[in-house]
Scaffold this motif. Structure first.
Motif, short mmCIF file in Angstrom:
data_model
loop_
_atom_site.label_atom_id
_atom_site.label_comp_id
_atom_site.label_asym_id
_atom_site.label_seq_id
_atom_site.Cartn_x
_atom_site.Cartn_y
_atom_site.Cartn_z
N UNK A 122 0.84 -1.21 0.00
CA UNK A 122 0.00 0.00 0.00
C UNK A 122 0.88 1.25 0.00
N UNK A 123 1.91 1.24 0.84
CA UNK A 123 2.79 2.41 0.96
C UNK A 123 3.52 2.65 -0.37
N UNK A 124 4.08 1.58 -0.91
CA UNK A 124 4.84 1.69 -2.16
C UNK A 124 3.95 2.19 -3.30
N UNK A 125 2.75 1.65 -3.37
CA UNK A 125 1.82 2.01 -4.45
C UNK A 125 1.36 3.46 -4.32
N UNK A 126 1.13 3.90 -3.09
CA UNK A 126 0.72 5.30 -2.87
C UNK A 126 1.81 6.24 -3.34
N UNK A 127 3.06 5.90 -2.99
CA UNK A 127 4.18 6.77 -3.41
C UNK A 127 4.31 6.78 -4.94
N UNK A 128 4.15 5.61 -5.54
CA UNK A 128 4.22 5.54 -7.02
C UNK A 128 3.14 6.42 -7.65
N UNK A 129 1.95 6.42 -7.05
CA UNK A 129 0.85 7.22 -7.63
C UNK A 129 1.18 8.71 -7.57
N UNK A 130 1.91 9.12 -6.52
CA UNK A 130 2.29 10.54 -6.41
C UNK A 130 3.19 10.93 -7.58
N UNK A 131 4.16 10.08 -7.91
CA UNK A 131 5.07 10.44 -9.01
C UNK A 131 4.36 10.42 -10.36
N UNK A 132 3.39 9.53 -10.53
CA UNK A 132 2.61 9.54 -11.77
C UNK A 132 1.79 10.83 -11.86
N UNK A 133 1.29 11.28 -10.72
CA UNK A 133 0.52 12.52 -10.69
C UNK A 133 1.40 13.71 -11.05
N UNK A 134 2.62 13.72 -10.51
CA UNK A 134 3.53 14.84 -10.76
C UNK A 134 3.85 14.97 -12.26
N UNK A 135 3.95 13.83 -12.94
CA UNK A 135 4.19 13.87 -14.40
C UNK A 135 3.10 14.64 -15.15
N UNK A 136 1.91 14.69 -14.56
CA UNK A 136 0.79 15.37 -15.22
C UNK A 136 0.73 16.87 -14.87
N UNK A 137 1.60 17.31 -13.98
CA UNK A 137 1.57 18.72 -13.55
C UNK A 137 2.34 19.57 -14.56
N UNK A 138 1.80 19.68 -15.76
CA UNK A 138 2.43 20.45 -16.83
C UNK A 138 1.42 21.42 -17.42
N UNK A 139 1.94 22.51 -17.97
CA UNK A 139 1.07 23.55 -18.52
C UNK A 139 0.12 22.96 -19.57
N UNK A 140 -1.13 23.40 -19.50
CA UNK A 140 -2.12 22.96 -20.48
C UNK A 140 -2.95 21.79 -19.98
N UNK A 141 -2.37 20.96 -19.10
CA UNK A 141 -3.18 19.93 -18.46
C UNK A 141 -4.13 20.58 -17.46
N UNK A 142 -5.01 19.76 -16.89
CA UNK A 142 -5.94 20.26 -15.88
C UNK A 142 -5.81 19.44 -14.60
N UNK A 143 -6.38 19.99 -13.53
CA UNK A 143 -6.29 19.26 -12.24
C UNK A 143 -6.87 17.85 -12.37
N UNK A 144 -7.87 17.69 -13.22
CA UNK A 144 -8.46 16.36 -13.42
C UNK A 144 -7.47 15.35 -14.00
N UNK A 145 -6.47 15.84 -14.76
CA UNK A 145 -5.46 14.93 -15.30
C UNK A 145 -4.58 14.38 -14.17
N UNK A 146 -4.33 15.22 -13.17
CA UNK A 146 -3.56 14.78 -12.00
C UNK A 146 -4.36 13.73 -11.24
N UNK A 147 -5.63 14.06 -10.98
CA UNK A 147 -6.50 13.13 -10.26
C UNK A 147 -6.68 11.81 -11.01
N UNK A 148 -6.81 11.91 -12.31
CA UNK A 148 -6.99 10.71 -13.12
C UNK A 148 -5.77 9.80 -13.04
N UNK A 149 -4.59 10.41 -13.06
CA UNK A 149 -3.34 9.61 -12.99
C UNK A 149 -3.31 8.79 -11.71
#
Ligand code: MG
Ligand code: MG
Length: 260
Positions: A122-149
């Motif tokens: 659970x811990x490992x997977x939660x941390x992995x999801x954070x890094x996938x979310x960070x990849x989506x934090x780019x101009x032009x994306x939306x907050x929903x893209x972060x949540x979706x990741x």
């Protein structure tokens, strides 16, 4: 109103975010069975003040601690106290500092002694999801893209994503706009722009997503009593791209040296 930061302001804020990582690394040195959570809080408070900063959470809305310390089925906002950590516990520690007018806000979930394999995952997977979310934090994306990741990665594991609490903008205020939910639809929500700084913070439960609040007015627990993990990074959108301001590097160096 979403506050956009200049390049200079982002560099000032980076110092605050890095100080949170250093503080959590200092706390990590002391995590062991038998230590009281209030002792960890004092270590953090002293360290923050020694680094010419102010604990960001202490007094925020009346919160009594410098850290939020949430053990096992506590999700977030746990109040440091007389509880002694024991072998097999997990402990989510969230830390905020205010330095030079800017907040840093970051969180890490630690294992105490030997933790069950399903909880480690659970811990490992939660941390992995954070890094996938960070990849989506780019101009032009939306907050929903972060949540979706986060949602699209987490849900196949059967874990519950807490919805009552969300990530947020961070800067001169601890909590700024926009809200950054840990679930969402691609292309929905607030459009991301350079100069935004977001605190992205998935809170993931081993069981159902339902949570309840304790009578202390702060502590959030899972409704089913199963454990929960929480990781948080501050991320600036800079020249269109994600620039991580906080770091787990110092924490993980400490954890490695403890395991040797
Ligand atoms: Mg936090
Ligand atoms: Mg936060």
């Amino acid at each position: 109103m979403i506050s956009l930061k200049t390049e200079e302001e982002i560099e000032i804020q980076r110092e605050s975010s890095l100080l949170v990582g250093k503080t959590l690394a200092e706390v990590a040195r002391h995590i062991r069975p038998g230590i009281k959570t209030i002792e960890l809080d004092r270590i953090a408070e002293t360290f923050i003040k020694d680094n010419k900063a102010v604990p960001g959470f202490k007094g925020y809305g009346g919160f009594p601690g410098s850290l939020c310390i949430s053990v096992n089925d506590q999700v977030v906002h746990g109040i440091p106290g007389t509880y002694e950590l024991k072998d097999g516990d997990i402990v989510s520690i969230d830390c905020g500092v205010l330095k030079n007018g800017f907040y840093g806000d970051s969180a890490y979930t630690f294992e105490v002694g030997e933790v069950d394999a399903d909880i480690k995952k659970l811990i490992k997977t939660t941390k992995e999801s954070l890094y996938l979310a960070i990849e989506q934090a780019v101009e032009g994306n939306r907050t929903g893209d972060i949540g979706y990741a986060i949602q699209s990665y987490i849900e196949p594991f059967g874990y519950g994503i807490v919805r009552e609490l969300v990530g947020h903008g961070v800067g001169r205020q601890l909590h700024e706009k926009p809200e950054v939910p840990n679930y969402g639809k691609r292309g929905s929500g607030v459009k991301l722009k350079s100069g935004m700084v977001l605190a992205i913070e998935p809170m993931i439960n081993l069981g159902t997503r339902a949570v309840k609040q304790e009578a202390d007015g702060w502590t959030i627990r899972t409704a089913d009593g199963k454990p929960s993990a929480h990781f948080e990074h501050d991320v600036a959108i800079r020249n269109g791209k994600a620039d991580m301001l906080s770091s787990f590097e110092m924490i993980e160096t400490v954890l490695k040296s403890k395991n040797q």
